[in-house]
Design a protein around this motif. Structure first.
Motif, short mmCIF file in Angstrom:
data_model
loop_
_atom_site.label_atom_id
_atom_site.label_comp_id
_atom_site.label_asym_id
_atom_site.label_seq_id
_atom_site.Cartn_x
_atom_site.Cartn_y
_atom_site.Cartn_z
N LEU A 295 19.92 -3.74 -22.30
CA LEU A 295 20.43 -2.69 -22.52
C LEU A 295 20.87 -2.37 -21.34
O LEU A 295 19.93 -1.50 -20.75
N VAL A 296 22.47 -1.96 -21.93
CA VAL A 296 22.74 -0.98 -20.34
C VAL A 296 23.71 0.59 -21.35
O VAL A 296 24.31 0.92 -20.65
N GLY A 297 23.04 0.56 -22.74
CA GLY A 297 24.60 1.35 -23.38
C GLY A 297 23.85 1.83 -24.64
O GLY A 297 23.49 0.77 -25.74
N MET A 298 23.43 2.74 -25.49
CA MET A 298 22.86 3.64 -26.23
C MET A 298 23.56 4.61 -26.89
O MET A 298 23.12 5.10 -26.12
N LYS A 299 22.94 4.79 -28.24
CA LYS A 299 23.74 5.96 -29.29
C LYS A 299 22.93 6.07 -30.34
O LYS A 299 22.70 4.99 -30.50
N LEU A 300 23.09 7.64 -30.81
CA LEU A 300 22.39 7.74 -31.99
C LEU A 300 23.55 9.01 -32.29
O LEU A 300 24.05 9.27 -31.96
N GLU A 301 24.38 8.57 -33.43
CA GLU A 301 25.42 9.32 -33.91
C GLU A 301 25.64 9.17 -35.41
O GLU A 301 25.06 7.70 -35.70
N VAL A 302 26.23 9.23 -36.21
CA VAL A 302 26.60 9.73 -37.83
C VAL A 302 28.40 9.32 -37.11
O VAL A 302 28.87 10.54 -36.76
N LEU A 303 28.98 8.28 -37.58
CA LEU A 303 30.36 8.37 -37.34
C LEU A 303 31.21 9.49 -38.37
O LEU A 303 30.41 9.40 -39.59
N ASP A 304 31.90 9.51 -37.91
CA ASP A 304 33.34 9.91 -38.61
C ASP A 304 34.33 8.83 -39.67
O ASP A 304 33.96 8.78 -38.89
N ARG A 305 34.56 9.30 -40.32
CA ARG A 305 35.25 8.48 -40.86
C ARG A 305 37.09 7.62 -40.27
O ARG A 305 36.45 6.26 -40.05
N GLU A 306 37.05 8.63 -39.21
CA GLU A 306 38.32 8.55 -38.58
C GLU A 306 37.89 6.96 -37.84
O GLU A 306 38.97 5.94 -36.99
N HIS A 307 36.44 7.57 -37.55
CA HIS A 307 35.83 6.48 -36.57
C HIS A 307 35.35 5.21 -36.51
O HIS A 307 36.25 4.44 -36.24
N ALA A 308 35.50 5.44 -38.21
CA ALA A 308 34.78 4.07 -38.63
C ALA A 308 36.06 2.86 -38.83
O ALA A 308 36.07 1.90 -38.80
#
Length: 154
Positions: free
Chosen positions: A35-48
Motif C-alpha cells: 500500500l503506497v497511498g490511501m485516503k477517505l473521501e466523499v467524491l463530488d459530482r465533477e470528480h466522479a
C-alpha cells in the motif's frame, strides 16, 4: 519475470457502509501487495464524472455517478509485480453473479450496481496513471521498503 507496477483501487460506498473496507484492504495486504497511498473521501459530482468519463455516453452513467458520490470511498494505490492484473483477478468479475467464490466481489457483492470495489483495468494501458493522478498527487504516494519483500519476490 513480471514488472513491478502501481495500480489504482477504490472501496466503494456500499462496502464502506457495510463495514467491509478493512476486510478488502486486508485481502490486498495478505496477497503481498504494498500500500503506497490511501485516503477517505466523499467524491463530488465533477470528480466522479471525470473518473467514470469513459462511460459518459452509456445509459447507466448517471446512476453510476449518483452511487459513487452517495457516501465515503477509499481510494488507494497498491504496488507489486504485475499488480494491476493481480488486483483484477482478486476482485473478480464486474457482475458479482459471475464473480468466482474467493474473489472480493464473489465473497461480498450481490448486485452489479453495488459491487463493493473498483480497480483499474489491466487491459487499458493508461488507466492506472490516469486514475492514480485523479486521486493522488505525487507527494501523496509513499516510498518505503516492504519488510517482507524478500519472501515475496525472487
Amino acid at each position: 519475470m513480471s514488472e513491478r507496477e502501481r495500480t489504482f483501487v477504490m472501496v466503494k460506498p456500499d462496502a464502506f457502509a457495510r463495514g467491509l473496507a478493512g476486510e478488502i484492504i486486508s485481502r490486498f495486504e495478505e496477497r503481498g501487495l504494498k500500500l503506497v497511498g490511501m485516503k477517505l473521501e466523499v467524491l463530488d459530482r465533477e470528480h466522479a464524472e471525470e473518473h467514470y468519463g469513459e462511460h459518459e455516453d452509456k445509459p447507466f452513467f448517471d446512476d453510476l455517478v449518483d452511487f459513487i458520490t452517495s457516501g465515503p470511498v477509499v481510494p488507494m494505490v497498491w504496488e507489486g509485480e504485475d499488480a494491476t492484473r493481480q488486483v483484477r483477478q482478486m476482485i473478480g468479475a464486474t457482475d458479482p453473479a459471475e464473480a468466482a467464490p474467493g474473489t472480493i466481489r464473489g465473497d461480498y457483492a450481490l448486485d452489479l450496481g453495488r459491487n463493493v470495489v473498483h480497480a483499474a483495468d489491466h487491459e487499458d494501458e493508461g488507466a492506472n496513471e490516469r486514475e492514480i493522478s485523479l486521486f493522488f498527487d505525487d507527494d501523496e504516494l509513499v516510498e518505503y521498503d516492504q519488510h517482507d519483500a524478500s519472501w515475496l519476490y525472487e
